[in-house]
Design an enzyme around this catalytic site. Structure first.
Site, PDB file in Angstrom:
ATOM      1  CB  CYS A  58      -0.329  37.191  14.137  1.00  0.00           C
ATOM      2  SG  CYS A  58       0.653  37.232  12.607  1.00  0.00           S
ATOM      3  CG  ASN A  91       2.233  56.832  13.619  1.00  0.00           C
ATOM      4  OD1 ASN A  91       3.103  57.040  12.785  1.00  0.00           O
ATOM      5  ND2 ASN A  91       1.115  57.534  13.677  1.00  0.00           N
ATOM      6  CG  HIS A 114       0.749  41.644  14.510  1.00  0.00           C
ATOM      7  ND1 HIS A 114       0.590  40.349  14.925  1.00  0.00           N
ATOM      8  CD2 HIS A 114      -0.117  42.388  15.262  1.00  0.00           C
ATOM      9  CE1 HIS A 114      -0.310  40.307  15.901  1.00  0.00           C
ATOM     10  NE2 HIS A 114      -0.750  41.529  16.110  1.00  0.00           N
ATOM     11  CG  ASP A 129      -3.904  41.882  17.745  1.00  0.00           C
ATOM     12  OD1 ASP A 129      -4.025  40.667  17.503  1.00  0.00           O
ATOM     13  OD2 ASP A 129      -2.830  42.502  17.610  1.00  0.00           O
ATOM     14  CG  ASP A 160       9.722  58.117  15.915  1.00  0.00           C
ATOM     15  OD1 ASP A 160       9.142  57.900  14.833  1.00  0.00           O
ATOM     16  OD2 ASP A 160       9.697  59.219  16.508  1.00  0.00           O
TER      17      ASP A 160
END
Length: 472
Positions: free
Chosen positions: A303, A425, A362, A385, A427
């Site tokens: 990455c 973000n 990352h 990305d 969970d």
């Protein structure tokens, strides 16, 4: 009698040369001088180790037309001709790939050519008679390598000067121009996000943040040519290369090798015998030169290598870009916006179901641009990305995705906002298999994903925490 070499197309559409003698009375230029040192300084391109002028759209630059006699504005006329995409047949005026700029007028796509006043009226400049022009590309012109020539007309007829690659120039995005979609109002930050050739990329864990130096080298010899080659390899239409949204999206697809034999092969196996260990790379220049030279993907990257190369390419083309590290970065494989972890009745992991994952860190990129393709309020930093994780519209690419949209959870906005939102973000949801065979949620861990999001601060040389830009 002066002989001129005239270039024309043969039946196979390959340039062939033949000797051409201009008839008496035609105004045949002796040569062209494209741009000056002052232009390179004004365009912030003086650092490019490139034999041809590198210029930015939306900004004026000089053109001197060397003539056999003084230009007569009452009896002579002149038109500047540009083509974009060397070797491509049928450049088109409507697409901005064939530009005709009559002196003192504006082209169909917004280019201008004006005569500059001599410093001393009637003074003879060294080198003989010359017409001093000032050209300017519109702030939305396609970027790339332009071929330049001129056409003249006198009472004796018209003369089209041959194209000579010595007169070619490169045109880039212009983040210093208020009318360019990549304009950054705080221009002092451009010393970092466009002009800085070195930087540091953060890695490690949220509790032990480490850093590695990286040589972006966007001005090194051969790098600009390699960056434009990337767009060519993807087959990106030259007419679309004025749009930073599309250019950044193409680059994010091409920096990895999947789908399109792009720049870098990803490898997370630990076996690097067939190439270079990703940890051994210290910069982008050797990677880009190798790819351009051989036309084959370079082995290997992970990455931070993908992101380092991405920063080089986008800064080289003129897009303000930063390298960003996200700690505890989620990889959501099913667009559920959660990171799901499955266990059996005895709380043993069910690996065949655990396709989502969390990386210690990352690395991706943010680039700065306006987003006219989105509703108001989503300009500024955009995530791109190049690490191949999931496909987007059938390709391994990601973004550009508005950081504002990520922060506000507006996952319906393009491009790839649900995936990026989950990276920072989501969970962590723990599922346990019940005796009936069904699964039930046994725990939800909030706030564990997307920690200490970091980049190199402009002007400070220190780590800057930008987590607040990504999440509330």
């Amino acid at each position: 009698m002066r002989f001129w070499r005239f270039w024309g197309w043969d039946s196979r559409r390959v340039f062939t040369a033949r000797v051409f003698v201009p008839p008496p009375g035609l105004l045949a230029p002796r040569g062209l001088v494209v741009a000056s040192r002052a232009d390179r300084l004004a365009h912030h391109t003086s650092e490019f180790a490139c034999p041809r002028p590198v210029l930015r759209r939306g900004q004026r630059f000089a053109l001197r037309v060397l003539l056999p006699r003084p230009f007569d504005p009452d009896g002579d006329s002149l038109c500047v001709e540009l083509t974009l995409g060397a070797g491509r047949p049928n450049p088109q005026v409507a697409k901005g790939t064939h530009v005709l700029i009559p002196l003192g007028e504006t082209s169909a796509t917004g280019w201008t050519a004006e005569e500059e006043e001599e410093e001393e009226e009637g003074a003879e400049r060294p080198g003989g008679p010359a017409l001093r022009l000032c050209l300017a590309a519109p702030p939305d012109a396609p970027i790339g390598r332009y071929c330049l020539s001129v056409k003249t007309r006198t009472g004796a007829g018209e003369y089209a000067a041959p194209f000579d690659d010595a007169n070619d120039f490169f045109l880039l995005f212009n983040p210093w121009c208020p009318d360019d979609n990549v304009y950054m109002e705080k221009t002092s930050d451009l010393n970092e996000y466009v002009l800085n050739e070195t930087g540091r990329i953060f890695y490690g864990t949220e509790d032990q943040i480490a850093e590695r130096s990286w040589n972006y080298g966007q001005f090194d010899a051969g790098v600009l040519e390699a960056c434009l080659y990337i767009l060519d390899r993807r087959g990106m239409p030259h007419s679309a290369r004025g749009d930073p949204v599309m250019v950044s999206r193409v680059v994010s697809a091409m920096v990895n090798s999947l789908d399109d034999n792009g720049v870098l092969v990803g490898n997370w196996t630990g076996d690097y015998a067939q190439g270079t260990n990703p940890s051994a790379w210290a910069g982008s220049v050797d990677i880009l030169r190798a790819y351009h030279g051989a036309g084959a993907p370079v082995r290997y990257g992970q990455c931070w290598v993908f992101a380092g190369v991405m920063t080089t390419v986008l800064r080289c083309l003129g897009l303000p870009t930063r390298t960003v590290t996200n700690y505890n970065s989620a990889h959501d494989t099913d667009v559920s916006l959660t990171t799901d972890i499955y266990f059996d009745e005895n709380m043993r992991p069910l690996e065949r179901l655990n396709t989502d994952s969390v990386w210690n860190f990352h690395v991706w990129n943010d680039c700065w641009m306006k987003r006219p393709d989105l509703p108001d309020g989503y300009d500024g930093w955009q995530v791109v990305d190049a690490t191949p994780q999931e496909t987007s519209s059938g390709l391994f690419c990601c973004g550009p995705c508005s950081v504002t949209a990520v922060k506000n959870g507006e996952v319906f906005l393009k491009y790839d906002t649900p995936f990026v939102f989950a990276e920072v973000n989501s969970d962590k949801v723990y599922w346990q298999r019940q005796p009936s065979g069904a699964f039930a949620v046994v725990h939800v861990e909030e706030g564990a994903i997307g920690r200490r999001i970091s980049t190199l601060g402009a002007g400070s040389g220190a780590r800057l925490d930008v987590t607040h830009q990504y999440k509330h």
